[in-house]
Design a protein around this motif. Structure first.
Motif, PDB file in Angstrom:
ATOM      1  N   ARG A  19       0.853  -1.185   0.000  1.00  0.00           N
ATOM      2  CA  ARG A  19       0.000   0.000   0.000  1.00  0.00           C
ATOM      3  C   ARG A  19       0.884   1.228   0.000  1.00  0.00           C
ATOM      4  O   ARG A  19       1.620   1.480   0.960  1.00  0.00           O
ATOM      5  CB  ARG A  19      -0.934   0.010   1.218  1.00  0.00           C
ATOM      6  CG  ARG A  19      -1.919   1.170   1.217  1.00  0.00           C
ATOM      7  CD  ARG A  19      -2.824   1.163   0.010  1.00  0.00           C
ATOM      8  NE  ARG A  19      -3.692   2.341  -0.033  1.00  0.00           N
ATOM      9  CZ  ARG A  19      -4.413   2.702  -1.096  1.00  0.00           C
ATOM     10  NH1 ARG A  19      -4.374   1.962  -2.191  1.00  0.00           N
ATOM     11  NH2 ARG A  19      -5.173   3.770  -1.070  1.00  0.00           N
ATOM     12  N   ALA A  20       0.827   2.014  -1.096  1.00  0.00           N
ATOM     13  CA  ALA A  20       1.717   3.165  -1.265  1.00  0.00           C
ATOM     14  C   ALA A  20       0.933   4.468  -1.339  1.00  0.00           C
ATOM     15  O   ALA A  20       1.284   5.363  -2.104  1.00  0.00           O
ATOM     16  CB  ALA A  20       2.570   2.987  -2.514  1.00  0.00           C
ATOM     17  N   LEU A  28       2.748  -7.843   7.425  1.00  0.00           N
ATOM     18  CA  LEU A  28       3.686  -6.848   6.925  1.00  0.00           C
ATOM     19  C   LEU A  28       2.998  -5.973   5.882  1.00  0.00           C
ATOM     20  O   LEU A  28       2.277  -6.480   5.022  1.00  0.00           O
ATOM     21  CB  LEU A  28       4.890  -7.550   6.295  1.00  0.00           C
ATOM     22  CG  LEU A  28       6.186  -6.762   6.096  1.00  0.00           C
ATOM     23  CD1 LEU A  28       6.741  -6.271   7.429  1.00  0.00           C
ATOM     24  CD2 LEU A  28       7.218  -7.633   5.393  1.00  0.00           C
ATOM     25  N   VAL A  29       3.224  -4.658   5.968  1.00  0.00           N
ATOM     26  CA  VAL A  29       2.779  -3.705   4.951  1.00  0.00           C
ATOM     27  C   VAL A  29       4.031  -3.173   4.270  1.00  0.00           C
ATOM     28  O   VAL A  29       4.962  -2.704   4.944  1.00  0.00           O
ATOM     29  CB  VAL A  29       1.976  -2.541   5.557  1.00  0.00           C
ATOM     30  CG1 VAL A  29       1.558  -1.548   4.477  1.00  0.00           C
ATOM     31  CG2 VAL A  29       0.753  -3.063   6.303  1.00  0.00           C
ATOM     32  N   VAL A  30       4.084  -3.244   2.938  1.00  0.00           N
ATOM     33  CA  VAL A  30       5.295  -2.842   2.222  1.00  0.00           C
ATOM     34  C   VAL A  30       4.982  -1.796   1.156  1.00  0.00           C
ATOM     35  O   VAL A  30       3.868  -1.727   0.631  1.00  0.00           O
ATOM     36  CB  VAL A  30       5.983  -4.057   1.543  1.00  0.00           C
ATOM     37  CG1 VAL A  30       6.372  -5.094   2.582  1.00  0.00           C
ATOM     38  CG2 VAL A  30       5.084  -4.682   0.472  1.00  0.00           C
ATOM     39  N   CYS A  31       5.974  -0.977   0.846  1.00  0.00           N
ATOM     40  CA  CYS A  31       5.947  -0.067  -0.303  1.00  0.00           C
ATOM     41  C   CYS A  31       7.307   0.613  -0.360  1.00  0.00           C
ATOM     42  O   CYS A  31       8.199   0.305   0.440  1.00  0.00           O
ATOM     43  CB  CYS A  31       4.810   0.953  -0.223  1.00  0.00           C
ATOM     44  SG  CYS A  31       5.048   2.293   0.958  1.00  0.00           S
ATOM     45  N   ASN A  32       7.490   1.556  -1.284  1.00  0.00           N
ATOM     46  CA  ASN A  32       8.776   2.247  -1.405  1.00  0.00           C
ATOM     47  C   ASN A  32       8.654   3.734  -1.077  1.00  0.00           C
ATOM     48  O   ASN A  32       9.420   4.554  -1.585  1.00  0.00           O
ATOM     49  CB  ASN A  32       9.359   2.054  -2.815  1.00  0.00           C
ATOM     50  CG  ASN A  32       8.505   2.664  -3.901  1.00  0.00           C
ATOM     51  OD1 ASN A  32       7.279   2.692  -3.791  1.00  0.00           O
ATOM     52  ND2 ASN A  32       9.127   3.149  -4.967  1.00  0.00           N
ATOM     53  N   ILE A  52       5.003   7.025   4.072  1.00  0.00           N
ATOM     54  CA  ILE A  52       3.769   6.255   4.138  1.00  0.00           C
ATOM     55  C   ILE A  52       3.955   5.039   5.040  1.00  0.00           C
ATOM     56  O   ILE A  52       3.069   4.677   5.822  1.00  0.00           O
ATOM     57  CB  ILE A  52       3.308   5.848   2.725  1.00  0.00           C
ATOM     58  CG1 ILE A  52       2.879   7.101   1.954  1.00  0.00           C
ATOM     59  CG2 ILE A  52       2.166   4.827   2.780  1.00  0.00           C
ATOM     60  CD1 ILE A  52       2.490   6.850   0.514  1.00  0.00           C
ATOM     61  N   LEU A  53       5.128   4.408   4.970  1.00  0.00           N
ATOM     62  CA  LEU A  53       5.421   3.299   5.874  1.00  0.00           C
ATOM     63  C   LEU A  53       5.389   3.771   7.328  1.00  0.00           C
ATOM     64  O   LEU A  53       4.884   3.061   8.212  1.00  0.00           O
ATOM     65  CB  LEU A  53       6.789   2.702   5.545  1.00  0.00           C
ATOM     66  CG  LEU A  53       6.901   1.956   4.214  1.00  0.00           C
ATOM     67  CD1 LEU A  53       8.338   1.509   3.981  1.00  0.00           C
ATOM     68  CD2 LEU A  53       5.959   0.760   4.160  1.00  0.00           C
ATOM     69  N   GLN A  54       5.911   4.968   7.558  1.00  0.00           N
ATOM     70  CA  GLN A  54       5.889   5.513   8.916  1.00  0.00           C
ATOM     71  C   GLN A  54       4.461   5.721   9.399  1.00  0.00           C
ATOM     72  O   GLN A  54       4.137   5.453  10.566  1.00  0.00           O
ATOM     73  CB  GLN A  54       6.663   6.833   8.962  1.00  0.00           C
ATOM     74  CG  GLN A  54       6.787   7.419  10.359  1.00  0.00           C
ATOM     75  CD  GLN A  54       7.619   8.684  10.381  1.00  0.00           C
ATOM     76  OE1 GLN A  54       7.839   9.321   9.357  1.00  0.00           O
ATOM     77  NE2 GLN A  54       8.106   9.059  11.545  1.00  0.00           N
ATOM     78  N   ARG A  78       3.366  -3.630  11.151  1.00  0.00           N
ATOM     79  CA  ARG A  78       4.764  -3.889  10.833  1.00  0.00           C
ATOM     80  C   ARG A  78       4.973  -3.506   9.380  1.00  0.00           C
ATOM     81  O   ARG A  78       4.129  -3.788   8.522  1.00  0.00           O
ATOM     82  CB  ARG A  78       5.128  -5.355  11.042  1.00  0.00           C
ATOM     83  CG  ARG A  78       5.226  -5.774  12.498  1.00  0.00           C
ATOM     84  CD  ARG A  78       5.740  -7.215  12.606  1.00  0.00           C
ATOM     85  NE  ARG A  78       7.083  -7.342  12.059  1.00  0.00           N
ATOM     86  CZ  ARG A  78       7.415  -8.145  11.047  1.00  0.00           C
ATOM     87  NH1 ARG A  78       6.488  -8.880  10.449  1.00  0.00           N
ATOM     88  NH2 ARG A  78       8.668  -8.219  10.623  1.00  0.00           N
ATOM     89  N   THR A  79       6.095  -2.876   9.072  1.00  0.00           N
ATOM     90  CA  THR A  79       6.321  -2.384   7.711  1.00  0.00           C
ATOM     91  C   THR A  79       7.726  -2.727   7.237  1.00  0.00           C
ATOM     92  O   THR A  79       8.619  -3.027   8.040  1.00  0.00           O
ATOM     93  CB  THR A  79       6.136  -0.852   7.627  1.00  0.00           C
ATOM     94  OG1 THR A  79       7.150  -0.210   8.417  1.00  0.00           O
ATOM     95  CG2 THR A  79       4.757  -0.437   8.127  1.00  0.00           C
ATOM     96  N   ALA A  80       7.908  -2.655   5.917  1.00  0.00           N
ATOM     97  CA  ALA A  80       9.234  -2.860   5.326  1.00  0.00           C
ATOM     98  C   ALA A  80       9.291  -2.178   3.969  1.00  0.00           C
ATOM     99  O   ALA A  80       8.269  -2.063   3.275  1.00  0.00           O
ATOM    100  CB  ALA A  80       9.558  -4.349   5.193  1.00  0.00           C
TER     101      ALA A  80
END
Length: 355
Positions: A121-122, A135-139, A143-145, A153-155
């Motif tokens: 999710r970005a 885990l929630v991921v994006c670049n 947004i991760l914060q 939990r994010t990466a």
């Protein structure tokens, strides 16, 4: 690892998908993957046809109905079909690119075979609950914060270069000077300003492939309504606008243009790195994009060119077109960088690390 990847179709691509003929589920999936829509997010085992990997678009009723029919499932409920697919596949890792439709409530219903549930999710997502995911991921670090503050939990995880782009990156005959492909909506105020500046350039061969937001579509249909007028295309932008393109069609359009204009969605904050950055450089064009915090390798003046405000666009376009050697060096450096640093192999290794 038995990985199941689910995606969702954009509103614009839904009308486009009629071109992807097929009755059987596997035929439809094969045609979809061959279209290269969202290929930068699709994991390597899926693209390589690994028997342990399963892919579907869980919001595609035609596709999902085909699977249900072929497996004797007497329901049209998309949630029930997706759950049945996951159980039938005996999934160990569920990777979801459409968590707005399938959030924490869905995760809590996953079959016991699933060991981990990961979602991409970005974008800011209001009060949507993704805490059920492991885990929630994006670049996009900011947004991760934001997801961390909501208890997730994010990466960090990135899109990846589609190897088919190499077929387009070497194109020498580029009949367009500048192109833009993307959305146009009330969430794109800064992007609208950039398009307006680009549209004002005299003697520049430009084309904009726009996917209208709902309000924009209504405003374009009824531009005489005062309350809607500000959401319609500016006149010069309208004159340069063509319909939206996706996947291979978009690759071909980029390969036909010297410069790809990009602009972040207003809600992205200072972070940058939307798919267009990887697609433009991947197809060998110069990425002209708004300044901000970019992923590693995206360097202003070396692998891309940035503008701090839309009014800088005319001068930058003029310089790129008048100095083809400089433009070519940036295009080649950008392509080499994204091909090497963001390969599908590296993306898959990173995914395995996260799991």
């Amino acid at each position: 690892m038995r990985v199941f990847q689910n995606n969702g179709l954009s509103r614009g691509f839904r009308s486009h998908r009629s071109k992807l003929r097929g009755d059987a589920f596997r035929e439809q999936i094969s045609n979809f993957l061959n279209s290269r829509f969202a290929a930068l997010h699709i994991l390597l085992p899926v693209l390589e046809g690994d028997a342990l990997a399963f892919y579907t678009n869980g919001d595609d009723d035609q596709l999902q109905a085909a699977w249900a029919r072929e497996h004797g499932l007497r329901t049209r409920d998309l949630t029930e079909i997706l759950l049945a697919q996951i159980e039938h596949h005996n999934t160990e890792v569920f990777y979801n690119l459409d968590p707005m439709l399938y959030g924490s409530d869905f995760v809590r219903r996953l079959p016991g075979c699933v060991r981990q549930a990961i979602c991409w999710r970005a974008a800011p997502s209001g009060n949507v609950d993704l805490s059920g995911y492991d885990l929630v991921v994006c670049n996009f670090p900011s947004i991760l914060q934001d997801w961390q503050q909501k208890g997730c939990r994010t990466a960090y995880f990135s899109p990846a270069y589609d190897s088919l782009m190499s077929d387009y990156a070497g194109s020498a005959e580029r009949s367009l000077d500048l192109i833009f492909v993307g959305g146009f909506s009330r969430h794109h105020v800064a992007r609208t300003a950039a398009l307006s500046e680009a549209a004002s350039l005299e003697g520049v061969r430009a084309r904009f492939h726009l996917e209208e937001g709902r309000l924009t579509r209504l405003a374009n249909a009824f531009p005489f309504v005062p309350v809607l007028k500000k959401h319609a295309y500016p006149l010069r932008v309208r004159e340069l606008t063509a319909g939206p393109v996706y996947g291979r069609e978009m690759y071909a359009e980029f390969a036909n243009a010297r410069i790809v204009l990009n602009g972040a969605v207003d809600m992205a904050g200072p972070d940058r790195g939307n798919m267009r950055c990887f697609e433009a450089t991947g197809c060998g064009s110069v990425l002209l994009t708004d300044a901000g915090n970019y992923p590693d390798g995206f360097i202003d003046g070396k692998t891309m060119v940035t503008y701090s405000s839309p009014d800088q666009i005319p001068a930058l376009v003029g310089r790129l077109l008048s100095d083809p050697a400089w433009a070519l060096s940036i295009a080649q450096a950008g392509h080499n960088m994204v091909q090497c640093e963001y390969s599908k192999q590296r993306q898959w290794l990173r995914f395995r690390e996260l799991v």
